[in-house]
Design an enzyme around this catalytic site. Structure first.
Site, mmCIF file in Angstrom:
data_model
loop_
_atom_site.group_PDB
_atom_site.id
_atom_site.type_symbol
_atom_site.label_atom_id
_atom_site.label_comp_id
_atom_site.label_asym_id
_atom_site.label_seq_id
_atom_site.Cartn_x
_atom_site.Cartn_y
_atom_site.Cartn_z
ATOM 1 N N CYS A 103 32.735 42.472 36.423
ATOM 2 C CA CYS A 103 32.778 42.538 38.014
ATOM 3 C C CYS A 103 33.054 40.924 38.401
ATOM 4 O O CYS A 103 33.325 40.754 39.547
ATOM 5 C CB CYS A 103 31.625 42.975 38.473
ATOM 6 N N GLU A 124 40.223 45.618 42.122
ATOM 7 C CA GLU A 124 39.675 44.987 41.112
ATOM 8 C C GLU A 124 40.778 45.103 40.027
ATOM 9 O O GLU A 124 41.030 46.440 39.769
ATOM 10 C CB GLU A 124 38.338 45.751 40.674
ATOM 11 N N LYS A 176 20.729 56.252 31.781
ATOM 12 C CA LYS A 176 22.032 56.803 31.658
ATOM 13 C C LYS A 176 23.243 55.813 31.415
ATOM 14 O O LYS A 176 23.641 55.470 32.300
ATOM 15 C CB LYS A 176 22.347 57.778 32.932
ATOM 16 N N GLU A 234 24.435 47.197 42.107
ATOM 17 C CA GLU A 234 25.496 46.209 41.616
ATOM 18 C C GLU A 234 26.668 46.665 41.388
ATOM 19 O O GLU A 234 27.053 47.350 40.333
ATOM 20 C CB GLU A 234 25.017 45.482 40.317
HETATM 21 P P1 NAD Z 1 31.596 53.617 37.357
HETATM 22 O O1 NAD Z 1 31.206 53.696 38.718
HETATM 23 O O2 NAD Z 1 32.918 54.422 37.148
HETATM 24 O O3 NAD Z 1 30.308 54.109 36.562
HETATM 25 C C1 NAD Z 1 29.350 53.633 36.298
HETATM 26 C C2 NAD Z 1 28.359 54.317 36.017
HETATM 27 O O4 NAD Z 1 28.114 55.422 36.860
HETATM 28 C C3 NAD Z 1 28.663 55.111 34.358
HETATM 29 O O5 NAD Z 1 27.653 55.397 33.837
HETATM 30 C C4 NAD Z 1 29.260 56.325 34.966
HETATM 31 O O6 NAD Z 1 29.023 57.407 34.066
HETATM 32 C C5 NAD Z 1 28.330 56.726 36.151
HETATM 33 N N1 NAD Z 1 28.807 57.733 37.246
HETATM 34 C C6 NAD Z 1 29.858 57.727 37.583
HETATM 35 N N2 NAD Z 1 30.047 58.903 38.491
HETATM 36 C C7 NAD Z 1 28.623 59.203 38.737
HETATM 37 C C8 NAD Z 1 28.041 60.171 39.727
HETATM 38 N N3 NAD Z 1 28.993 60.760 40.364
HETATM 39 N N4 NAD Z 1 26.671 60.164 39.622
HETATM 40 C C9 NAD Z 1 25.987 59.396 38.879
HETATM 41 N N5 NAD Z 1 26.784 58.646 38.024
HETATM 42 C C10 NAD Z 1 27.854 58.291 37.802
HETATM 43 O O7 NAD Z 1 32.029 52.247 36.896
HETATM 44 P P2 NAD Z 1 32.663 51.738 35.380
HETATM 45 O O8 NAD Z 1 33.990 51.852 35.338
HETATM 46 O O9 NAD Z 1 31.675 52.271 34.084
HETATM 47 O O10 NAD Z 1 32.379 50.405 35.310
HETATM 48 C C11 NAD Z 1 33.190 49.292 36.301
HETATM 49 C C12 NAD Z 1 32.711 49.171 37.486
HETATM 50 O O11 NAD Z 1 31.424 48.348 37.495
HETATM 51 C C13 NAD Z 1 33.565 47.998 38.280
HETATM 52 O O12 NAD Z 1 33.613 48.179 39.529
HETATM 53 C C14 NAD Z 1 32.736 46.402 38.011
HETATM 54 O O13 NAD Z 1 32.904 45.724 39.089
HETATM 55 C C15 NAD Z 1 31.268 47.079 38.162
HETATM 56 N N6 NAD Z 1 30.507 46.475 37.572
HETATM 57 C C16 NAD Z 1 29.313 45.653 38.317
HETATM 58 C C17 NAD Z 1 28.525 44.559 37.936
HETATM 59 C C18 NAD Z 1 27.478 43.853 38.768
HETATM 60 O O14 NAD Z 1 26.540 43.451 38.500
HETATM 61 N N7 NAD Z 1 27.955 43.830 39.983
HETATM 62 C C19 NAD Z 1 28.571 44.810 36.619
HETATM 63 C C20 NAD Z 1 29.263 45.300 35.580
HETATM 64 C C21 NAD Z 1 30.269 46.283 36.311
#
Ligand code: NAD
Length: 486
Positions: free
Chosen positions: A293, A390, A183, A259
């Site tokens: 991240c 962040e 997804k 992650e």
């Molecule tokens: P997000 O948590 O808003 O979304 C991540 C994913 O989760 C998206 O696909 C989103 O559609 C999905 N999602 C959102 N709500 C959901 C739910 N209730 N149930 C299931 N899926 C759901 O994060 P974002 O804004 O897309 O990305 C940024 C974040 O990701 C930052 O916090 C960043 O640090 C983190 N990140 C971490 C890593 C790592 O490897 N640690 C790498 C890249 C990004």
């Protein structure tokens, strides 16, 4: 895909759902995709419903026994072909990513190469899934241990690295013999769909990789996690959503790799090579426009070198060319959407109220698109609000410190623990500080740590488990112990 988009990218990326090897319309309407540089809708992608998600789980479940039984070499060869196809299509893939994510073309090209490397690395790891054999201390039996595929895996990825976060999960899952339902984030579904089409071309059988963009990730994911055929969740995203998914996964005791967010400290000691530290700071802060991240989020600089560091970093960042990612010479594209830009602007405003001083930048340029100027804030007090969140944008807050123990304590004063960076020319100090920092990854005199061959991941609320390296393969396996007497 609109004709215009195909002309701009040089490729015809699919816009349907991929379920059981077939592209289809979604039962939850469509998902508009916006170009953050123009604020225009550039494509409409199928949006999956809960029923679509369960169909995808069925497809993955039915494909699982045959895929898991394929010789590891054959699974590896599919991944190797996928690597080669990604490199063949690197330029159109990079352009497609720029249009939906906003990042500068240079960053997008770097990401496609990095993303493809996960396929190459796991093509090689597919044949190295070895267990072990030992003798029980009592001598009564042998202890035989093997790593079996965990099973149908749900993969959820963020928008900031639309290709690499997908391949970092698909590569090890397929190498281990698992089948997947991916997804992607709603902001960036096109890159994930284009990568899936390449996996099909590489010979990955029907049902092994299913891809479901959606406007309603919550209900869809809950339905998949409630299904006992799903045995794994691999999530990359915010800590907030990660916590919620861990609670949902608890009901079915589904195996989770998480992650999550970061709040990376970047420490510069008074014996550091300042020019090297500026280069490292530039990479750690500005790779992906700060939307990473791993982005350096808090710069702690020792008093004696703080003014020099601040002036040089401001000079480096203010020389960047800001504009639409596909334009020649652009170093920094827009942020992904208007909410992200508002959050960045608010954090800068709060930092100045807390006593921080803007050295360069500090505002959004007056033009369409979600742009924000590269910004350096100096003299930020160590308890300022900007240091606990962040930033996810091109903003570098600098805090001055006096001694080493104070720097370690400030760096560790966060619920996150993904990565930390430090600059010093004293090896003893470097290793002592690296050991004391609460983070899953440390960059010593390096502004970039990510590598497909290394275990990537965090401690504290930055996550559970590791991706990349051999550890990443093990995340998609279950350890089976067989007691045997012969
Ligand atoms: P997000 O948590 O808003 O979304 C991540 C994913 O989760 C998206 O696909 C989103 O559609 C999905 N999602 C959102 N709500 C959901 C739910 N209730 N149930 C299931 N899926 C759901 O994060 P974002 O804004 O897309 O990305 C940024 C974040 O990701 C930052 O916090 C960043 O640090 C983190 N990140 C971490 C890593 C790592 O490897 N640690 C790498 C890249 C990004």
């Amino acid at each position: 895909m609109t004709g215009n988009l195909a002309t701009m990218t040089g490729m015809n990326a699919p816009t349907g759902l991929l379920i059981g090897g077939h592209w289809s319309a979604g039962r939850a309407g469509v998902l508009p995709v916006t170009d953050p540089a123009t604020e225009d809708v550039i494509a409409e992608v199928a949006s999956a419903s809960t029923e679509d998600a369960l169909d995808a789980v069925t497809a993955a479940y039915e494909a699982l026994p045959k895929w898991a039984a394929r010789p590891p070499r054959e699974r590896g060869e599919c991944l190797r072909r996928a690597y080669e196809l990604m490199m063949r299509d690197a330029e159109p893939l990079a352009r497609l990513m720029v249009i939906e994510n906003g990042k500068a073309l240079r960053d997008a090209r770097g990401e496609i190469a990095y993303a493809a490397e996960f396929f190459r690395w796991y093509a090689e790891e597919a044949v190295r899934n070895s267990g072990y054999l030992s003798v029980a201390p009592s001598g009564a039996n042998k202890i035989m241990v093997q790593h079996q595929p965990v099973g149908v895996s749900v993969l959820i990825t963020p928008w900031n690295f639309p290709a690499a976060m997908a391949t970092r999960k698909i590569g090890p899952a397929l190498a281990a013999g698992c089948t997947v339902v991916l997804k992607p984030a709603k902001e960036t579904p096109l890159t994930a769909l284009a990568v899936a089409a390449l996996l099909q071309e590489a010979g990955v059988p029907e049902g092994v990789v299913n891809v479901l963009p959606t406007t309603t990730p919550g209900p869809m994911t809950e339905a998949m996690l409630a299904d006992p055929r799903v045995r794994k969740l691999s999530f990359t995203g915010s800590t907030e959503v990660g916590r919620r998914l861990l609670r949902t996964a608890a009901d079915t005791v589904t195996n989770c790799s998480m992650e999550l967010g970061g709040n990376a400290p970047f420490l510069v000691f008074d014996d550091a090579d300042i020019d090297a530290a500026i280069e490292g700071a530039f990479l750690a802060k500005m790779r992906n426009g700060g939307e990473a991240c791993t982005a350096a989020n808090r710069f702690y600089v020792q008093d004696a070198v703080a003014s020099e560091f601040s002036a040089k970093l401001a000079a480096r960042l203010s020389s960047l060319q800001v504009g639409p990612g596909l334009e020649d010479g652009v170093d920094l594209g827009p942020l992904v959407n208007s909410d992200t830009r508002s959050k960045v602007a608010q954090l800068v405003e709060s930092a100045t109220k807390d006593g921080g001083r803007i050295v360069t930048g500090g505002r959004a340029p007056d033009r369409p698109g979600y742009f924000y100027q590269p910004t350096v804030l100096d003299d930020v007090p160590s308890d300022a609000g900007i240091l606990s969140e962040e930033i996810f944008g091109p903003v570098a807050p600098i805090v001055r410190f006096t001694d080493v123990d104070e720097a370690i304590s400030l760096a560790n004063s966060t619920e996150y623990g993904l990565v930390s960076y430090l600059y010093t020319t004293d090896l003893r100090r470097a290793l002592r500080v690296a050991e004391a920092l609460e983070a899953g990854m440390i960059g010593i005199n390096r502004g970039v740590v990510s590598d497909p061959a290394a275990p990537f991941g965090g401690v504290k609320q930055s996550g559970l488990g590791r991706e990349g390296g051999h550890d990443g393969l093990l995340e998609f396996t279950e350890t089976k112990y067989i007691a045997v007497d012969w």
